[in-house]
Design a protein around this motif. Structure first.
Motif, PDB file in Angstrom:
ATOM      1  N   VAL A   5       0.841  -1.195   0.000  1.00 25.69           N
ATOM      2  CA  VAL A   5       0.000   0.000   0.000  1.00 25.69           C
ATOM      3  C   VAL A   5       0.881   1.252   0.000  1.00 25.69           C
ATOM      4  N   PHE A   8       2.051   2.488  -3.514  1.00 26.89           N
ATOM      5  CA  PHE A   8       1.061   2.630  -4.581  1.00 26.89           C
ATOM      6  C   PHE A   8       1.437   3.703  -5.598  1.00 26.89           C
ATOM      7  N   GLN A  11       4.009   2.362  -7.746  1.00 25.18           N
ATOM      8  CA  GLN A  11       3.425   1.356  -8.631  1.00 25.18           C
ATOM      9  C   GLN A  11       2.806   2.022  -9.862  1.00 25.18           C
ATOM     10  N   ALA A 137      -3.471  -5.829  -4.418  1.00 22.04           N
ATOM     11  CA  ALA A 137      -2.496  -4.766  -4.176  1.00 22.04           C
ATOM     12  C   ALA A 137      -1.838  -4.294  -5.461  1.00 22.04           C
ATOM     13  N   CYS A 138      -2.278  -4.805  -6.593  1.00 21.92           N
ATOM     14  CA  CYS A 138      -1.662  -4.451  -7.879  1.00 21.92           C
ATOM     15  C   CYS A 138      -2.657  -3.787  -8.821  1.00 21.92           C
ATOM     16  N   GLY A 140      -3.007  -0.717  -9.536  1.00 18.19           N
ATOM     17  CA  GLY A 140      -2.364   0.287 -10.369  1.00 18.19           C
ATOM     18  C   GLY A 140      -1.798  -0.296 -11.645  1.00 18.19           C
ATOM     19  N   GLN A 212     -11.637  -4.473  -0.142  1.00 19.91           N
ATOM     20  CA  GLN A 212     -10.426  -4.391   0.675  1.00 19.91           C
ATOM     21  C   GLN A 212     -10.734  -4.614   2.152  1.00 19.91           C
ATOM     22  N   PHE A 294      -7.978   7.765  -7.556  1.00 15.00           N
ATOM     23  CA  PHE A 294      -6.762   7.211  -6.961  1.00 15.00           C
ATOM     24  C   PHE A 294      -6.558   7.721  -5.534  1.00 15.00           C
ATOM     25  N   HIS A 298      -6.332   4.964  -2.586  1.00 16.28           N
ATOM     26  CA  HIS A 298      -5.154   4.880  -1.707  1.00 16.28           C
ATOM     27  C   HIS A 298      -5.554   5.090  -0.249  1.00 16.28           C
ATOM     28  N   ASP A 301      -7.368   1.931   0.926  1.00 21.96           N
ATOM     29  CA  ASP A 301      -6.439   0.812   1.125  1.00 21.96           C
ATOM     30  C   ASP A 301      -5.755   0.923   2.481  1.00 21.96           C
ATOM     31  N   TRP A 302      -5.350   2.148   2.834  1.00 26.14           N
ATOM     32  CA  TRP A 302      -4.747   2.344   4.148  1.00 26.14           C
ATOM     33  C   TRP A 302      -5.760   2.037   5.260  1.00 26.14           C
TER      34      TRP A 302
END
Length: 331
Positions: A5, A8, A11, A137-138, A140, A212, A294, A298, A301-302
């Protein structure tokens, strides 16, 4: 997972480099429709792209999540298959169906059976790194490559490149504040039922957040969309009382919300406040759709990683999913 994360923004930068170096050509006719096929972390990027290109691509773009393909798929279809492993059984079945229908098939994958099919049939593909073994996690990598495929197919201009680069700068600039906000959200969601509400423009981002929370934090949540929910679900905010007492509502707002949707959100918030334990709001940052998407991705995700820590679970493992796949493989 925390390290993934954290990386990102890098990435996205690496994904741009992969896309720029990709040598992809399409020899088919002009396409009358686009189908993006993928599941889970590999498929949600297709939903985000569908929203992003709604006012940019002049042909229908749909997302396909299952073993079959729509009846309209044929020679004038651009069929994009996205699978991190290259072995997702639903996506493989859909690809074979698309090939039988003579669609123009292309791929985003790190390897597996999809890469073999692409190479053996000389079909366009862009390979992404597979070392992390964590498709979710991919995002991006997969999302950016799908944008490049649309660009190479002459369906999308190169404006997206500037928007992705601006997104990278935004995420790096806001890195610290994103973590602070995410930690506060995770604490608000701990031992609660997160209820996530968003406008139709950003629905895939909220669905990604739900995914997530499920996979990283091992926790259930709920998603619904304005304006549709104000025609039905709002009436359900009456029973059972004990459930709503454990709810934590998050209203996700962006500059792409229709003004009437904003009004509906503000009016419905009063209903939430009478029932839920917490009612929170979050405003996306950024000047463009991709920047805002995005930024939220992000941030969320955190949240899922911090929530995993609060739940004392390992965000890297997906035991129930792995067990299900194991049982399916026996059948």
């Amino acid at each position: 997972m925390k390290q993934l994360v954290e990386g990102f923004a890098q990435q996205l930068r690496d994904a741009m480099d992969i896309g720029e170096k990709a040598t992809v050509t399409f020899s088919g006719p002009k396409y009358n429709n686009v189908v993006i096929s993928g599941m889970g972390g590999s498929g949600i990027g297709g939903n985000i792209i569908q929203s992003y290109v709604a006012d940019k691509v002049s042909v229908p773009v749909i997302v396909n999540k299952g073993y079959t393909v729509p009846a309209f798929v044929g020679p004038d279809t651009l069929f994009i298959a996205s699978s991190f492993s290259g072995n997702t059984e639903e996506t493989l079945a859909a690809v074979r169906a698309a090939m039988r229908s003579d669609a123009s098939v292309c791929f985003v994958t790190s390897g597996g059976e999809l890469l073999r099919i692409a190479q053996e049939n000389s079909m366009p593909y862009i390979a992404i790194p597979g070392e992390s073994q964590q498709p979710r996690a991919c995002l991006g990598y997969s999302l950016v490559q799908m944008l490049y495929l649309l660009h190479h197919a002459e369906l999308l201009d190169d404006t997206f490149k500037t928007e992705v680069r601006q997104s990278i700068n935004l995420l790096e600039e806001l890195s610290g504040s994103i973590k602070v906000q995410a930690s506060a959200l995770a604490n608000a969601f701990h031992n609660k039922l997160p209820m996530l509400y968003v406008s139709d423009a950003m629905e895939p981002v909220a669905v990604r957040f739900q995914q997530q929370i499920s996979q990283n934090a091992k926790q259930l949540s709920h998603v619904n969309v304005f304006p549709e929910m104000s025609h039905n679900e709002i009436e359900g905010w009456q029973h059972p009382e004990n459930l709503y007492a454990q709810a934590a509502v998050l209203l996700i707002k962006t500059s792409y919300d229709h003004p009437r949707v904003r009004l509906r959100m503000d009016l419905t918030k009063k209903v939430f406040e009478r029932k839920a334990q917490d009612v929170l709001e979050m405003e996306a940052r950024g000047a463009t759709f991709l920047e805002q998407a995005f930024h939220l991705i992000h941030m969320f995700d955190w949240v899922s990683v911090y929530l995993a820590e609060l739940n004392n679970v390992d965000p890297n493992t997906i035991d129930n999913i792995d067990n299900l796949k194991g049982e399916l493989s026996k059948k």
